[in-house]
Design a protein around this motif. Structure first.
Motif, PDB file in Angstrom:
ATOM      1  N   THR A 104      -2.301   8.838  -7.085  1.00  0.00           N
ATOM      2  CA  THR A 104      -1.427   9.100  -5.989  1.00  0.00           C
ATOM      3  C   THR A 104      -2.414   9.920  -4.626  1.00  0.00           C
ATOM      4  O   THR A 104      -1.942   9.805  -3.819  1.00  0.00           O
ATOM      5  CB  THR A 104      -0.186   9.813  -6.618  1.00  0.00           C
ATOM      6  OG1 THR A 104       0.459   8.924  -7.617  1.00  0.00           O
ATOM      7  CG2 THR A 104       0.694  10.074  -5.526  1.00  0.00           C
ATOM      8  N   ASN A 151       8.529   3.414   0.192  1.00  0.00           N
ATOM      9  CA  ASN A 151       8.085   4.193  -1.091  1.00  0.00           C
ATOM     10  C   ASN A 151       9.641   4.572  -1.872  1.00  0.00           C
ATOM     11  O   ASN A 151       9.543   4.335  -3.097  1.00  0.00           O
ATOM     12  CB  ASN A 151       7.385   5.368  -0.649  1.00  0.00           C
ATOM     13  CG  ASN A 151       7.040   6.354  -1.904  1.00  0.00           C
ATOM     14  OD1 ASN A 151       7.933   6.668  -2.456  1.00  0.00           O
ATOM     15  ND2 ASN A 151       5.870   6.686  -1.827  1.00  0.00           N
ATOM     16  N   ARG A 152      10.494   5.073  -1.024  1.00  0.00           N
ATOM     17  CA  ARG A 152      11.854   5.209  -1.798  1.00  0.00           C
ATOM     18  C   ARG A 152      12.368   4.044  -2.243  1.00  0.00           C
ATOM     19  O   ARG A 152      13.411   4.240  -3.099  1.00  0.00           O
ATOM     20  CB  ARG A 152      12.725   6.226  -0.795  1.00  0.00           C
ATOM     21  CG  ARG A 152      12.147   7.361  -0.256  1.00  0.00           C
ATOM     22  CD  ARG A 152      11.736   8.379  -1.480  1.00  0.00           C
ATOM     23  NE  ARG A 152      11.032   9.649  -1.052  1.00  0.00           N
ATOM     24  CZ  ARG A 152      10.025   9.955  -0.856  1.00  0.00           C
ATOM     25  NH1 ARG A 152       9.090   9.193  -1.235  1.00  0.00           N
ATOM     26  NH2 ARG A 152       9.616  11.048  -0.632  1.00  0.00           N
ATOM     27  N   SER A 155      10.135   3.100  -5.717  1.00  0.00           N
ATOM     28  CA  SER A 155      10.038   4.027  -6.633  1.00  0.00           C
ATOM     29  C   SER A 155      11.165   3.650  -7.688  1.00  0.00           C
ATOM     30  O   SER A 155      11.089   3.655  -9.051  1.00  0.00           O
ATOM     31  CB  SER A 155      10.294   5.441  -6.104  1.00  0.00           C
ATOM     32  OG  SER A 155      10.307   6.594  -7.175  1.00  0.00           O
ATOM     33  N   ALA A 158      10.337   0.681  -9.894  1.00  0.00           N
ATOM     34  CA  ALA A 158       9.276   0.735 -10.837  1.00  0.00           C
ATOM     35  C   ALA A 158       9.789   1.749 -11.960  1.00  0.00           C
ATOM     36  O   ALA A 158       9.577   1.506 -13.130  1.00  0.00           O
ATOM     37  CB  ALA A 158       8.201   1.534 -10.252  1.00  0.00           C
ATOM     38  N   MET A 159      10.707   2.546 -11.717  1.00  0.00           N
ATOM     39  CA  MET A 159      11.264   3.458 -12.834  1.00  0.00           C
ATOM     40  C   MET A 159      12.219   2.760 -13.734  1.00  0.00           C
ATOM     41  O   MET A 159      11.953   2.778 -14.982  1.00  0.00           O
ATOM     42  CB  MET A 159      12.183   4.699 -12.305  1.00  0.00           C
ATOM     43  CG  MET A 159      11.331   5.708 -11.704  1.00  0.00           C
ATOM     44  SD  MET A 159      12.470   6.915 -10.630  1.00  0.00           S
ATOM     45  CE  MET A 159      13.272   7.784 -12.381  1.00  0.00           C
ATOM     46  N   SER A 178       5.724   9.005 -15.268  1.00  0.00           N
ATOM     47  CA  SER A 178       5.927   9.382 -14.097  1.00  0.00           C
ATOM     48  C   SER A 178       4.907   9.608 -13.025  1.00  0.00           C
ATOM     49  O   SER A 178       4.952   8.901 -11.835  1.00  0.00           O
ATOM     50  CB  SER A 178       6.182  10.810 -14.012  1.00  0.00           C
ATOM     51  OG  SER A 178       5.408  11.831 -14.486  1.00  0.00           O
ATOM     52  N   VAL A 181       4.581   5.542 -11.926  1.00  0.00           N
ATOM     53  CA  VAL A 181       5.873   5.380 -11.030  1.00  0.00           C
ATOM     54  C   VAL A 181       5.228   5.736  -9.842  1.00  0.00           C
ATOM     55  O   VAL A 181       5.444   4.867  -8.784  1.00  0.00           O
ATOM     56  CB  VAL A 181       6.984   5.993 -11.268  1.00  0.00           C
ATOM     57  CG1 VAL A 181       8.068   5.836 -10.240  1.00  0.00           C
ATOM     58  CG2 VAL A 181       7.619   5.104 -12.735  1.00  0.00           C
ATOM     59  N   ALA A 182       4.808   6.904  -9.664  1.00  0.00           N
ATOM     60  CA  ALA A 182       4.271   7.548  -8.082  1.00  0.00           C
ATOM     61  C   ALA A 182       3.384   6.656  -7.542  1.00  0.00           C
ATOM     62  O   ALA A 182       3.240   6.468  -6.476  1.00  0.00           O
ATOM     63  CB  ALA A 182       4.081   8.969  -8.149  1.00  0.00           C
ATOM     64  N   SER A 185       4.517   3.283  -6.318  1.00  0.00           N
ATOM     65  CA  SER A 185       5.137   3.467  -5.249  1.00  0.00           C
ATOM     66  C   SER A 185       4.498   3.850  -3.873  1.00  0.00           C
ATOM     67  O   SER A 185       4.496   3.229  -2.718  1.00  0.00           O
ATOM     68  CB  SER A 185       6.388   4.633  -5.536  1.00  0.00           C
ATOM     69  OG  SER A 185       7.033   4.526  -6.565  1.00  0.00           O
ATOM     70  N   SER A 186       3.354   4.777  -4.179  1.00  0.00           N
ATOM     71  CA  SER A 186       2.467   5.248  -3.028  1.00  0.00           C
ATOM     72  C   SER A 186       1.469   3.947  -2.531  1.00  0.00           C
ATOM     73  O   SER A 186       1.800   3.632  -1.308  1.00  0.00           O
ATOM     74  CB  SER A 186       1.857   6.321  -3.622  1.00  0.00           C
ATOM     75  OG  SER A 186       0.901   6.896  -2.638  1.00  0.00           O
ATOM     76  N   SER A 189       3.817   0.944  -1.042  1.00  0.00           N
ATOM     77  CA  SER A 189       4.311   0.921   0.234  1.00  0.00           C
ATOM     78  C   SER A 189       3.361   1.088   1.334  1.00  0.00           C
ATOM     79  O   SER A 189       3.560   0.698   2.503  1.00  0.00           O
ATOM     80  CB  SER A 189       4.986   2.757   0.389  1.00  0.00           C
ATOM     81  OG  SER A 189       4.187   3.582   0.072  1.00  0.00           O
TER      82      SER A 189
END
Length: 213
Positions: A104, A151-152, A155, A158-159, A178, A181-182, A185-186, A189
């Motif tokens: 990330t 990203n939001r 996330s 993915a969770m 975690s 997932v980050a 998302s990063s 996006s």
């Protein structure tokens, strides 16, 4: 423009309060070890990023751009110098110290550099009166500005997908889960923003058949 403005407004209404309180205990990002000033860099990033997001909405609004070109110029300067530039510099700092793992961190630093680079290229193009280049680079810059919205969205998906695999794929490690997932998302996006903006720029306008007016 209406749905985009509503989406940005909803995002800011949710994201801003913990940082406008200036209370590190309310931060949604864990404090990295050895970087006590992290929260205050994050607050600055959020505040300047808000200027960038609002400025991006105003800049890409066709009616406003055509009707009030002088306002468009001043709003553009605010977007660059009171929004992207300081927010991007803050993003470089907090991204390099992200508590969400090395993958990330690389993504955050790269996205900050791309955001700053696209914006600088667009500003330089308009200074040189290369208006078509200015438009193209600023579309990329706006896409990077709004990538946080994507990203939001990524996330929680993915969770939900990865959580049942914590005992197997992640060996029971909540930390590995975690961080994964980050990272998804990063990186997701940033890739989505760049691909979507390029597809928009490369689109071909529909041509009417000969004789049709």
């Amino acid at each position: 423009m209406g749905p985009l403005a509503l989406l940005v407004g909803a995002f800011l209404a949710f994201s801003l309060p913990p940082y406008l309180a200036f209370d590190p205990a309310r931060s949604r990002v864990p404090q990295p070890d050895g970087f006590p000033a992290h929260y205050w860099f994050l607050v600055a990033h959020v505040i300047f990023g808000t200027v960038a997001m609002v400025g991006a909405v105003l800049q890409i609004w066709p009616w406003l751009r055509r009707t009030y070109p002088v306002f468009h110029r001043y709003a553009g300067r605010a977007y660059v110098f009171a929004g992207v530039l300081p927010a991007g510099v803050m993003a470089l700092v907090i991204g390099s110290q992200s508590p969400f793992g090395p993958t990330t961190r690389v993504s955050d630093v790269l996205s900050a550099l791309l955001w700053l680079g696209c914006t600088f290229a667009g500003w330089r193009a308009v200074r040189e009166r290369r208006f078509d280049d200015h438009r193209r680079w600023m579309i990329r810059s706006a896409a990077m500005t709004f990538s946080i919205l994507v990203n939001r969205l990524i996330s929680p998906i993915a969770m939900v997908v990865l959580e049942p695999r914590i005992p197997t794929l992640f060996g029971g490690s909540e930390l590995a889960y975690s961080q994964s997932v980050a990272a998804i998302s990063s990186w997701g996006s940033v890739a989505f923003a760049l691909i979507l903006s390029q597809l928009y720029l490369d689109r071909r306008p529909t041509r009417k058949p000969a004789g049709v007016r």
